[in-house]
Each structure stands twice: as structure tokens, then as C-alpha cells.
Design an enzyme around this catalytic site. Structure first.
Site, PDB file in Angstrom:
ATOM      1  N   HIS A 308       0.848  -1.193   0.000  1.00 42.91           N
ATOM      2  CA  HIS A 308       0.000   0.000   0.000  1.00 42.91           C
ATOM      3  C   HIS A 308       0.880   1.238   0.000  1.00 42.91           C
ATOM      4  CE1 HIS A 308      -3.115   2.852   1.160  1.00 42.91           C
ATOM      5  NE2 HIS A 308      -3.934   1.954   0.652  1.00 42.91           N
ATOM      6  N   ASP A 366      -7.916  -5.527   0.147  1.00 48.65           N
ATOM      7  CA  ASP A 366      -8.414  -6.367  -0.941  1.00 48.65           C
ATOM      8  C   ASP A 366      -7.997  -7.826  -0.815  1.00 48.65           C
ATOM      9  OD1 ASP A 366      -9.766  -4.346  -2.222  1.00 48.65           O
ATOM     10  OD2 ASP A 366      -7.965  -3.658  -3.246  1.00 48.65           O
TER      11      ASP A 366
HETATM   12  N1  CMC Z   1       4.235  -7.577  -4.779  1.00 44.39           N
HETATM   13  C1  CMC Z   1       5.557  -7.555  -4.964  1.00 44.39           C
HETATM   14  N2  CMC Z   1       6.329  -6.432  -4.859  1.00 44.39           N
HETATM   15  C2  CMC Z   1       5.677  -5.293  -4.563  1.00 44.39           C
HETATM   16  C3  CMC Z   1       4.298  -5.242  -4.360  1.00 44.39           C
HETATM   17  C4  CMC Z   1       3.562  -6.450  -4.469  1.00 44.39           C
HETATM   18  N3  CMC Z   1       2.238  -6.454  -4.281  1.00 44.39           N
HETATM   19  N4  CMC Z   1       3.925  -3.962  -4.075  1.00 44.39           N
HETATM   20  C5  CMC Z   1       5.061  -3.242  -4.114  1.00 44.39           C
HETATM   21  N5  CMC Z   1       6.112  -4.033  -4.406  1.00 44.39           N
HETATM   22  C6  CMC Z   1       7.530  -3.620  -4.473  1.00 44.39           C
HETATM   23  C7  CMC Z   1       7.803  -2.897  -5.773  1.00 44.39           C
HETATM   24  O1  CMC Z   1       8.264  -3.764  -6.787  1.00 44.39           O
HETATM   25  C8  CMC Z   1       8.857  -1.896  -5.351  1.00 44.39           C
HETATM   26  O2  CMC Z   1      10.094  -2.562  -5.296  1.00 44.39           O
HETATM   27  P1  CMC Z   1      11.461  -1.759  -5.618  1.00 44.39           P
HETATM   28  O3  CMC Z   1      11.574  -0.718  -4.563  1.00 44.39           O
HETATM   29  O4  CMC Z   1      12.514  -2.818  -5.545  1.00 44.39           O
HETATM   30  O5  CMC Z   1      11.293  -1.169  -6.988  1.00 44.39           O
HETATM   31  C9  CMC Z   1       8.481  -1.544  -3.912  1.00 44.39           C
HETATM   32  O6  CMC Z   1       7.735  -2.670  -3.433  1.00 44.39           O
HETATM   33  C10 CMC Z   1       7.623  -0.279  -3.805  1.00 44.39           C
HETATM   34  O7  CMC Z   1       6.521  -0.423  -4.707  1.00 44.39           O
HETATM   35  P2  CMC Z   1       5.820   0.801  -5.446  1.00 44.39           P
HETATM   36  O8  CMC Z   1       5.057   0.290  -6.611  1.00 44.39           O
HETATM   37  O9  CMC Z   1       6.840   1.868  -5.694  1.00 44.39           O
HETATM   38  O10 CMC Z   1       4.856   1.298  -4.286  1.00 44.39           O
HETATM   39  P3  CMC Z   1       3.585   2.197  -4.481  1.00 44.39           P
HETATM   40  O11 CMC Z   1       3.344   2.839  -3.184  1.00 44.39           O
HETATM   41  O12 CMC Z   1       3.716   3.064  -5.675  1.00 44.39           O
HETATM   42  O13 CMC Z   1       2.433   1.106  -4.814  1.00 44.39           O
HETATM   43  C11 CMC Z   1       0.632  -0.374  -4.665  1.00 44.39           C
HETATM   44  C12 CMC Z   1       1.443   0.727  -3.959  1.00 44.39           C
HETATM   45  C13 CMC Z   1      -0.614  -0.686  -3.823  1.00 44.39           C
HETATM   46  C14 CMC Z   1       0.161   0.119  -6.038  1.00 44.39           C
HETATM   47  C15 CMC Z   1       1.506  -1.651  -4.814  1.00 44.39           C
HETATM   48  O14 CMC Z   1       1.909  -2.115  -3.546  1.00 44.39           O
HETATM   49  C16 CMC Z   1       0.820  -2.743  -5.606  1.00 44.39           C
HETATM   50  O15 CMC Z   1       0.880  -2.748  -6.835  1.00 44.39           O
HETATM   51  N6  CMC Z   1       0.127  -3.716  -4.901  1.00 44.39           N
HETATM   52  C17 CMC Z   1      -0.633  -4.730  -5.588  1.00 44.39           C
HETATM   53  C18 CMC Z   1      -1.989  -4.165  -6.015  1.00 44.39           C
HETATM   54  C19 CMC Z   1      -2.931  -3.975  -4.855  1.00 44.39           C
HETATM   55  O16 CMC Z   1      -3.106  -4.846  -4.011  1.00 44.39           O
HETATM   56  N7  CMC Z   1      -3.612  -2.805  -4.819  1.00 44.39           N
HETATM   57  C20 CMC Z   1      -4.612  -2.483  -3.800  1.00 44.39           C
HETATM   58  C21 CMC Z   1      -4.203  -1.349  -2.924  1.00 44.39           C
HETATM   59  S1  CMC Z   1      -5.271  -1.154  -1.488  1.00 44.39           S
HETATM   60  C22 CMC Z   1      -6.839  -0.796  -2.099  1.00 44.39           C
HETATM   61  C23 CMC Z   1      -6.900   0.358  -3.032  1.00 44.39           C
HETATM   62  O17 CMC Z   1      -6.134   1.320  -2.952  1.00 44.39           O
HETATM   63  O18 CMC Z   1      -7.790   0.375  -3.883  1.00 44.39           O
END
Ligand code: CMC
Length: 431
Positions: A308, A366
Site C-alpha cells: 500500500h 483487498d
Molecule cells: N508484490 C511484490 N512487490 C511489490 C508489491 C507487491 N504487491 N507492491 C510493491 N512491491 C515492491 C515494488 O516492486 C517496489 O520494489 P522496488 O523498490 O525494488 O522497486 C516496492 O515494493 C515499492 O513499490 P511501489 O510500486 O513503488 O509502491 P507504491 O506505493 O507506488 O504502490 C501499490 C502501492 C498498492 C500500487 C503496490 O503495492 C501494488 O501494486 N500492490 C498490488 C496491487 C494492490 O493490491 N492494490 C490495492 C491497494 S489497497 C486498495 C486500493 O487502494 O484500492
């Protein structure tokens, strides 16, 4: 916003600028850069708004490190345990918990706005049966702007209020109709003797041929899902609604924009993607393979329902959702659900893995919601529409707050331009 007493000093090429710093009631201080461009001729750069507050707000507070979510000061655990969705809607919209009389009046108003204009049925029939219900919802909610013109004058507070009530009331009807259409069943009209969650289940599962009795346990679980998703401060879809409405656009069209944004798998679409992933994993022995894929930089796969932007400890909604999944499956007599087993073992395996611990990746709201919804008999394609129904009050409350804020301006980010400098046009025959 109160007058700031602190300042931050920024030095660019030896020139110093004093920037006001605002202290919130909760959370980190905020450096006010509104006059920065006028004074220093520079922009700030923050793709994805990772360090930028786009507005001030009194609705929802999240402490991502503590795993805390407050609506108008009340914790989500207390609201999920003691309150119910329509009371939370009132709280988000009006800022205080309602008295018994206010609640009765509000529930009566919402209940009496649940039907949609009969002519709107034609919109549904224009879609292909295999359309994703979110696609149908984006279109139909946008089309509300063509039907409810008597509550579209956003300059009139009473019209804004009526539009708010209409959207909270009609969204379950629209989501249920999208579902009924997709499975080829007749639309089911709302019933005023049912509460909000029961009415939604009735509109999804009732058929003319046979009476449908809403199970109060499932209605309570659905109400809790609505409550847990009601608002989440300036997330992507809420910011989309605020940005769309900052131009003075039609309120129903702005909510359609929020639905479009929510649909993506990084946001509300994650509940569908998560259940699909859990089914693909299928059995606990395949968990290591998927954990390895999630960690592999060359593989775009991510653990859905994990991670998140704000929560870096745990998502308090996920904790309640996990309990709810256990309760619902137990009550439905499916406590040995293999997907729940995969989810629990996947969660344990990921939490024990340094990759997820180091990056502060935890299950989000989720991760368990899809298991509950599927146990209730809803198809995966309905998971995100249910999120949209729940979040409507959050979008609306933030939209209302924006209108009441004298500092409201049209949203207009700047950019770091890295394209070509000025060059001459070359006629097509000379290229
Ligand atoms: N699985 C594996 N690695 C992950 C994941 C994951 N679910 N989420 C983040 N990472 C890693 C990512 O690869 C990155 O690694 P590095 O620093 O080595 O490049 C690091 O963690 C930071 O990720 P980010 O994408 O820069 O983080 P963000 O804050 O931009 O993204 C997120 C947040 C929710 C989009 C992301 O964690 C994600 O894609 N999760 C899966 C989708 C999901 O479950 N979304 C629902 C969110 S809660 C409900 C809502 O908001 O609607």
C-alpha cells in the site's frame, strides 16, 4: 487553514526563500509551496504525489506507520464493529455522528432515492452482455448527468446535497442492475423495507420466480465491506473526482471519472485480481513459486492484495476483513475453503520473507474481501463494482468538502518538460 508559525528555508543558487509550514491536527507538517513559482521561478517534482498534499481535509486520517485509519476522528475498528454503513455515510458527509432522529431521517431519504429513472434501463440494454460491470457502471453513472439535471447546479448547496443523496442511494441499484444484465436475469427493483446492504443483496440475488430471503449474517458482512471501503482520504480515485470537479464539471460525471480510476488493478481492481491470483495458485504447495515471481524484478507479477502506498505496517481494514472472512465462511459452513487456506498460507509465507518485510509490504483491504464476496455467491467481476458502491460516499464527501473550501482552485499540475526544444516543421515530402 490556520496561520503558520513555522517556516522552511529553501536555497537555490545562493538565493534564500522562506516557505510557510502548516501543522495539521495529526500527521506530518506540510510545506506550503503555493507561492514558490511566483517567488523563485521553480516547480517541485513529485510524480505519483508521494510527498505532496493536494488539499486540506477534515474527513479521513491515515497513519501508515501505525496502521491507523480514522474517519472524522473515529477508528475504523470501532466503526466496523459498532456502527453501520449508512451511519458512517452520515458521519463522512456531515462531520458528526447523527442523533437517532437525524439517522432515521437520513436513512429514510437514502431509502427513498434508490430507484433509478425508468428510462435509464435502456442504457443497460445497450451494452453487450459480456461487458464488465465496471464498464457498464462508468457509462450509466455518467449518464445520470443527463437524467438528474435538477440536482446538477453545483453552486446551490441544496442541489449538491440532493445529488449526494441520489448517488449514495442509486449506486447499489446500478451495480446490481449491471450484474443482473450480465447474467441475463431481469432487473430487480429496490425494496424500501430492507436496509442498505440487504437491499443490495436482494437486488443481486432475487428473481421473480421465487422469494429471496436475505440472510442477516450475509447482510451484516456486506454492510461491513461497504463500511471498510467507505473513504480513504486522497487516494487515486478520490483525487480523480476532486480534479474532475475542480473545473466545475457535472457531479455525476465526476463520480463516473472516479469509477474509471478505481477500476485499475493497482487500486479497486485489486480485489478481483487477488481472488483470481489465489485461484491460480490453487494449492499451498505452489505458494513458493508465486512468492519467487513476485520478488523477481524481471517478472511484472505482483502479489495482488499486498502493499500500500500509505500503510507501511498493516492495513487496519485487512485485519477486520480477515476476521470477517473467517466468520462468514464459518457461518456458511465452508470453513475448509481451499482458497482461504491458500490466502492464509500465502500471507504467512510473504510476511516471513525478508523481501516483503524490508519493503514493508502487508496484506491490504483487498486480500480477504474477495473470499467473502465469492462465498456470498458474487462473481469476481462484481468485486470492484461493490468497492465503487462503498467508496461513493467517500468521493461525494470529498467533493462536497472541496466546494465548501474557499481555497478551491482548478487542479492544474505543472511538469518537468524533457521533450524537443523548438524546431522547424518539415513538409511531408521532405521527411
Ligand atoms: N508484490 C511484490 N512487490 C511489490 C508489491 C507487491 N504487491 N507492491 C510493491 N512491491 C515492491 C515494488 O516492486 C517496489 O520494489 P522496488 O523498490 O525494488 O522497486 C516496492 O515494493 C515499492 O513499490 P511501489 O510500486 O513503488 O509502491 P507504491 O506505493 O507506488 O504502490 C501499490 C502501492 C498498492 C500500487 C503496490 O503495492 C501494488 O501494486 N500492490 C498490488 C496491487 C494492490 O493490491 N492494490 C490495492 C491497494 S489497497 C486498495 C486500493 O487502494 O484500492
Amino acid at each position: 487553514m490556520t496561520e503558520s508559525t513555522k517556516t522552511a528555508t529553501l536555497t537555490i543558487d545562493g538565493q534564500t526563500y522562506e516557505l510557510p509550514v502548516h501543522s495539521p491536527t495529526l500527521g506530518p507538517d506540510v510545506i506550503d509551496i503555493r507561492k514558490l513559482y511566483a517567488q523563485a521561478g521553480v516547480f517541485t517534482y513529485d510524480p505519483g504525489f508521494t510527498s505532496t498534499a493536494s488539499c486540506d481535509s477534515t474527513i479521513t486520517y491515515i497513519d501508515g506507520d501505525k496502521g491507523e485509519l480514522l474517519h472524522r476522528g473515529y477508528t475504523i475498528d470501532e466503526l466496523a464493529g459498532k456502527s453501520h454503513y449508512l451511519e458512517v455515510c452520515y458521519l463522512l458527509l456531515y462531520g458528526t455522528l447523527p442523533t437517532a432522529a437525524e439517522l432515521e431521517n437520513f436513512e429514510g431519504t437514502i431509502t427513498r432515492h434508490t430507484m433509478i429513472h425508468e428510462q435509464m434501463h435502456n442504457f443497460f440494454r445497450g451494452f453487450r452482455r459480456d461487458a464488465h460491470p465496471m464498464a457498464t457502471m462508468v457509462g450509466v453513472v455518467g449518464a445520470m448527468s443527463a437524467f438528474y439535471q435538477d440536482s446538477s447546479d453545483i453552486a446551490d448547496p441544496r442541489q449538491r446535497e440532493i445529488a449526494s443523496h441520489r448517488m449514495i442511494a442509486k449506486m447499489p441499484t446500478i451495480a446490481a442492475m449491471a450484474y443482473k444484465y450480465s447474467i441475463g436475469q431481469p432487473f430487480v427493483y429496490p425494496r424500501n423495507d430492507l436496509d442498505y446492504a440487504s437491499n443490495f443483496l436482494h437486488m443481486c440475488f432475487s428473481v421473480p420466480a421465487e422469494e429471496y430471503v436475505v440472510d442477516p449474517i450475509l447482510a451484516r458482512a456486506m454492510d461491513r465491506i461497504f463500511t471498510l471501503h467507505a473513504d480513504h482520504e486522497q487516494n487515486a480515485s478520490t483525487s480523480t473526482v476532486r480534479l474532475a470537479s475542480s473545473s466545475g464539471a457535472n457531479p455525476f460525471a465526476c463520480i463516473a471519472a472516479g469509477i474509471a480510476c478505481l477500476w485499475g488493478p493497482s487500486h479497486g481492481g485489486a480485489n478481483q485480481a487477488c481472488l483470481e491470483m489465489l485461484k491460480e495458485i490453487g494449492t499451498p504447495d505452489r505458494i513458493p513459486e508465486f512468492i519467487a515471481r513476485a520478488k523477481d524484478k524481471e517478472d511484472p507479477f505482483r502479489l495482488m492484495g499486498f502493499g500500500h502506498r500509505v500503510y507501511k505496517n498493516f492495513d487496519p481494514r485487512a485485519t477486520v476483513m480477515k476476521q470477517s472472512a473467517d466468520e462468514v465462511l464459518d457461518l456458511l459452513g465452508v470453513e475448509n475453503n481451499p482458497i482461504l487456506q491458500v490466502a492464509k498460507e500465502l500471507e504467512a509465507a510473504a510476511l516471513a520473507d525478508p523481501y516483503f518485510a524490508d519493503k514493508k509490504l502487508f496484506p491490504n483491504v483487498d486480500f480477504y474481501s474477495g473470499i467473502i464476496l465469492e462465498a456470498m455467491g458474487l462473481p469476481t467481476s462484481m468485486f470492484t463494482p461493490i468497492f465503487a458502491v462503498s467508496r461513493t460516499v467517500g468521493w461525494i464527501s470529498q467533493w462536497k468538502e472541496q466546494f465548501e473550501d474557499p481555497q478551491q482552485k482548478i487542479g492544474r499540475p505543472r511538469q518537468l518538460y524533457l521533450g524537443e526544444t523548438e524546431r522547424e516543421y518539415v513538409d511531408v515530402e521532405n521527411r
